[in-house]
Design a protein around this motif. Structure first.
Motif, PDB file in Angstrom:
ATOM      1  N   ARG A 190       0.831  -1.203   0.000  1.00  0.00           N
ATOM      2  CA  ARG A 190       0.000   0.000   0.000  1.00  0.00           C
ATOM      3  C   ARG A 190       0.868   1.257   0.000  1.00  0.00           C
ATOM      4  O   ARG A 190       0.550   2.244  -0.685  1.00  0.00           O
ATOM      5  CB  ARG A 190      -0.925  -0.013   1.217  1.00  0.00           C
ATOM      6  CG  ARG A 190      -1.999  -1.087   1.157  1.00  0.00           C
ATOM      7  CD  ARG A 190      -2.745  -1.237   2.462  1.00  0.00           C
ATOM      8  NE  ARG A 190      -3.394   0.012   2.887  1.00  0.00           N
ATOM      9  CZ  ARG A 190      -4.131   0.100   3.986  1.00  0.00           C
ATOM     10  NH1 ARG A 190      -4.309  -0.955   4.766  1.00  0.00           N
ATOM     11  NH2 ARG A 190      -4.691   1.260   4.307  1.00  0.00           N
ATOM     12  N   ALA A 191       1.963   1.217   0.773  1.00  0.00           N
ATOM     13  CA  ALA A 191       2.859   2.376   0.830  1.00  0.00           C
ATOM     14  C   ALA A 191       3.525   2.615  -0.520  1.00  0.00           C
ATOM     15  O   ALA A 191       3.695   3.765  -0.942  1.00  0.00           O
ATOM     16  CB  ALA A 191       3.922   2.161   1.909  1.00  0.00           C
ATOM     17  N   PHE A 192       3.900   1.535  -1.204  1.00  0.00           N
ATOM     18  CA  PHE A 192       4.543   1.701  -2.506  1.00  0.00           C
ATOM     19  C   PHE A 192       3.563   2.274  -3.538  1.00  0.00           C
ATOM     20  O   PHE A 192       3.921   3.166  -4.315  1.00  0.00           O
ATOM     21  CB  PHE A 192       5.080   0.360  -2.999  1.00  0.00           C
ATOM     22  CG  PHE A 192       5.769   0.445  -4.326  1.00  0.00           C
ATOM     23  CD1 PHE A 192       7.035   1.016  -4.431  1.00  0.00           C
ATOM     24  CD2 PHE A 192       5.153  -0.023  -5.482  1.00  0.00           C
ATOM     25  CE1 PHE A 192       7.673   1.103  -5.656  1.00  0.00           C
ATOM     26  CE2 PHE A 192       5.778   0.059  -6.701  1.00  0.00           C
ATOM     27  CZ  PHE A 192       7.046   0.630  -6.796  1.00  0.00           C
ATOM     28  N   GLU A 193       2.345   1.757  -3.534  1.00  0.00           N
ATOM     29  CA  GLU A 193       1.338   2.286  -4.457  1.00  0.00           C
ATOM     30  C   GLU A 193       1.073   3.763  -4.189  1.00  0.00           C
ATOM     31  O   GLU A 193       0.930   4.568  -5.126  1.00  0.00           O
ATOM     32  CB  GLU A 193       0.042   1.484  -4.333  1.00  0.00           C
ATOM     33  CG  GLU A 193       0.172   0.044  -4.823  1.00  0.00           C
ATOM     34  CD  GLU A 193      -1.052  -0.791  -4.505  1.00  0.00           C
ATOM     35  OE1 GLU A 193      -2.040  -0.219  -3.967  1.00  0.00           O
ATOM     36  OE2 GLU A 193      -1.039  -2.002  -4.785  1.00  0.00           O
ATOM     37  N   ALA A 194       1.018   4.135  -2.912  1.00  0.00           N
ATOM     38  CA  ALA A 194       0.811   5.543  -2.564  1.00  0.00           C
ATOM     39  C   ALA A 194       1.997   6.387  -2.999  1.00  0.00           C
ATOM     40  O   ALA A 194       1.824   7.519  -3.495  1.00  0.00           O
ATOM     41  CB  ALA A 194       0.592   5.681  -1.060  1.00  0.00           C
TER      42      ALA A 194
END
Length: 240
Positions: free
Chosen positions: A82-86
């Protein structure tokens, strides 16, 4: 029984039947040797039984630890994805034109860190007893790869993200929020001014790369756990 053999020996000596006495003595020695060999074999069987019981018990504990480690790593991996997508969305030019709330939401996904503490007590106990206790050489190697290599790499990757949080993100957000707490970036009054700073984009892209590396390490570590679990004996939970 001892008195019986002693009586035979004395009678042979009295009768001066030396040849028969010699044969008897040799036979007695052979019986003693056979008795010693039987005792040694019984001792070896007992030691092997103890070693097998210890191997089964320690591998059962390690198996439980690996399953718990896998659960923890999967949860961390979900957060990292999720952090990478954000991070990707924040870095992209199209997102800069979106409203403050959207940017703040994605930034909240990026600005966090996770820690991983592998359960190693059982593996350390195995090392103290001797890794050769595990008869399966492939399993021994797989345990070493996971505990002595993969765990260190994944912790290093996660510590890089934690370092960025403590020494890069926090100073920036504290400079832009009068009363900073975790995720209080949502209260930053001027998001455009916040993202206009050169350091924000540099740190954001560096953090994105760290997260990407962390995800790769997490997946490699999960693969190592799955391989190790596949090599575990099938009867570990049985009472036999």
């Amino acid at each position: 029984m001892i008195k019986f053999f002693r009586h035979i020996r004395q009678r042979l000596l009295i009768e001066n039947r030396f040849s028969k006495y010699s044969l008897y003595a040799i036979g007695e020695i052979i019986l003693v040797v056979i008795g010693i060999l039987i005792a040694l074999q019984i001792n070896n069987w007992n030691e092997e039984r103890k070693n097998n019981a210890f191997e089964k018990e320690i591998l059962s504990q390690i198996q439980e630890n690996l399953i718990q480690d896998r659960t923890n790593l999967i949860n961390i991996n979900i957060w990292q994805q999720r952090a990478f997508e954000a991070s990707e969305k924040l870095v992209s030019d199209s997102l800069r034109a979106k409203n403050k709330d959207s940017v703040s939401l994605w930034l909240g996904e990026v600005v966090h860190f996770s820690r991983f503490q592998s359960l190693t007590n059982s593996y350390e106990a195995l090392k103290s007893a001797g890794l050769q206790t595990v008869k399966n050489k492939e399993l021994r190697n797989s345990l070493g790869i996971y505990y002595d290599d993969k765990v260190n790499h994944v912790n290093k990757a996660l510590s890089d993200i934690e370092y960025a949080f403590n020494y890069q993100w926090l100073p920036l957000m504290e400079a832009h929020a009068s009363h900073f707490e975790f995720r209080k970036i949502l209260e930053v009054e001027d998001m455009q001014r916040f993202f206009a700073e050169t350091n924000v984009w540099r740190i954001l892209m560096l953090n994105r790369d760290n997260i990407r590396a962390s995800i790769a390490n997490l997946q490699n570590t999960l693969d190592a756990i799955n391989v190790t679990l596949s090599l575990m004996p099938e009867n570990l939970n049985s009472s036999e």
